[in-house]
Design a protein around this motif. Structure first.
Motif, PDB file in Angstrom:
ATOM      1  N   UNK A 206       0.836  -1.205   0.000  1.00 13.64           N
ATOM      2  CA  UNK A 206       0.000   0.000   0.000  1.00 13.64           C
ATOM      3  C   UNK A 206       0.874   1.261   0.000  1.00 13.64           C
ATOM      4  N   UNK A 207       1.944   1.222   0.788  1.00 17.77           N
ATOM      5  CA  UNK A 207       2.855   2.375   0.849  1.00 17.77           C
ATOM      6  C   UNK A 207       3.560   2.588  -0.499  1.00 17.77           C
ATOM      7  N   UNK A 208       4.000   1.493  -1.110  1.00 19.45           N
ATOM      8  CA  UNK A 208       4.687   1.591  -2.396  1.00 19.45           C
ATOM      9  C   UNK A 208       3.755   2.119  -3.481  1.00 19.45           C
ATOM     10  N   UNK A 209       2.495   1.697  -3.426  1.00 22.01           N
ATOM     11  CA  UNK A 209       1.522   2.142  -4.422  1.00 22.01           C
ATOM     12  C   UNK A 209       1.276   3.643  -4.345  1.00 22.01           C
ATOM     13  N   UNK A 210       1.456   4.198  -3.146  1.00 19.70           N
ATOM     14  CA  UNK A 210       1.222   5.640  -2.962  1.00 19.70           C
ATOM     15  C   UNK A 210       2.448   6.480  -3.304  1.00 19.70           C
ATOM     16  N   UNK A 211       3.582   5.836  -3.539  1.00 23.86           N
ATOM     17  CA  UNK A 211       4.830   6.555  -3.810  1.00 23.86           C
ATOM     18  C   UNK A 211       4.951   6.937  -5.286  1.00 23.86           C
ATOM     19  N   UNK A 212       5.877   7.846  -5.524  1.00 24.79           N
ATOM     20  CA  UNK A 212       6.283   8.134  -6.896  1.00 24.79           C
ATOM     21  C   UNK A 212       6.876   6.840  -7.478  1.00 24.79           C
ATOM     22  N   UNK A 215      10.663   6.360  -7.040  1.00 25.50           N
ATOM     23  CA  UNK A 215      11.039   6.117  -5.642  1.00 25.50           C
ATOM     24  C   UNK A 215      10.614   4.727  -5.214  1.00 25.50           C
ATOM     25  N   UNK A 216       9.415   4.307  -5.647  1.00 23.88           N
ATOM     26  CA  UNK A 216       8.915   2.982  -5.291  1.00 23.88           C
ATOM     27  C   UNK A 216       9.851   1.887  -5.820  1.00 23.88           C
TER      28      UNK A 216
END
Length: 236
Positions: A206-212, A215-216
């Motif tokens: 979920x955190x990676x999906x919200x990143x640029x 950056x992800x």
């Protein structure tokens, strides 16, 4: 006159400092989080007052001290231990820090089995995907089932020991209750560990999906490299 004392502590030492304050009779006042615009890290400030000491100081010279614990340099995805096991009144403040900044405060001891109340929509509450919500609910169910299984196994073992021991039933039953069935405990621990791994994986996705995306990709590469290093250490 009110005086403020600020003590900077490391994140991993936060709970020990809070425990010391609790033991001295200090009462929780408030907690707040703020973002450092220079480097993007976060700062937490926990405020307490020792009522007994304050009353004595006020009687002497009209002053009293507010004590503050300060934690600096917190990364957005760093796990922050909840202090709710010592001060339940911190819950709305920790919840606000989570909702405003997405800070990962863990092991809350209120009514939510260690997790925040979550919704499946990104707005206006906490950013949470349906996958993470489902993983958290599954982890809670697995934990409850594991605890129930261990209790049942302990009760059955105690009953069997009591029936077989005759006159020594009381002592045997007590020993059996104190030592739950090994197999049941092992299965419960395995199930709970697997649920925790799945939960952490879902939260990270979920955190990676919200990143640029760029950056992800870097974060994924770093996580993969760490996993490879950990695997080599285990096999060595």
């Amino acid at each position: 006159m009110q005086k403020a004392i600020y003590t900077t502590v490391e994140l991993d030492a936060l709970l020990s400092h809070v425990q010391a304050l609790k033991g001295s009779g200090a009462r929780f006042v408030q907690m707040h989080a703020e973002r450092n615009v220079d480097d993007g890290t976060y700062r937490l400030v926990y405020t307490f007052i020792n009522v007994r000491a304050a009353q004595e100081q006020i009687a002497q010279d009209g002053s009293y001290a507010i004590e503050n614990l300060v934690v600096e340099g917190i990364d957005q995805y760093q796990e922050i231990p909840s202090i709710s096991s010592y001060y339940p009144a911190v819950f709305p403040f920790e919840n606000e820090a989570h909702d405003l900044f997405g800070l990962a405060i863990t092991d809350m001891q209120i009514d939510f089995k260690g997790f925040f109340y979550q919704v499946s929509t990104a707005e206006p509450m906490s950013v949470i995907t349906p996958e993470v919500k489902a993983a958290r609910e599954k982890a809670m169910k697995v934990r409850a089932a594991a605890e129930a299984k261990a209790r049942k196994a302990a009760a059955e073992k105690a009953a069997a020991a009591a029936a077989a021991a005759g006159e020594g039933a009381g002592d045997a039953a007590g020993a059996a209750v104190a030592q739950p069935a090994t197999a049941a405990g092992s299965d419960a621990q395995h199930d709970e560990a697997a649920a925790k791994v799945a939960l952490k994986a879902a939260e990270m996705e979920a955190k990676l999906a919200a990143m640029d995306p760029e950056k992800a990709a870097k974060v994924r590469a770093a996580l993969a490299a760490k996993a490879a290093r950990d695997k080599q250490k285990k096999e060595a």
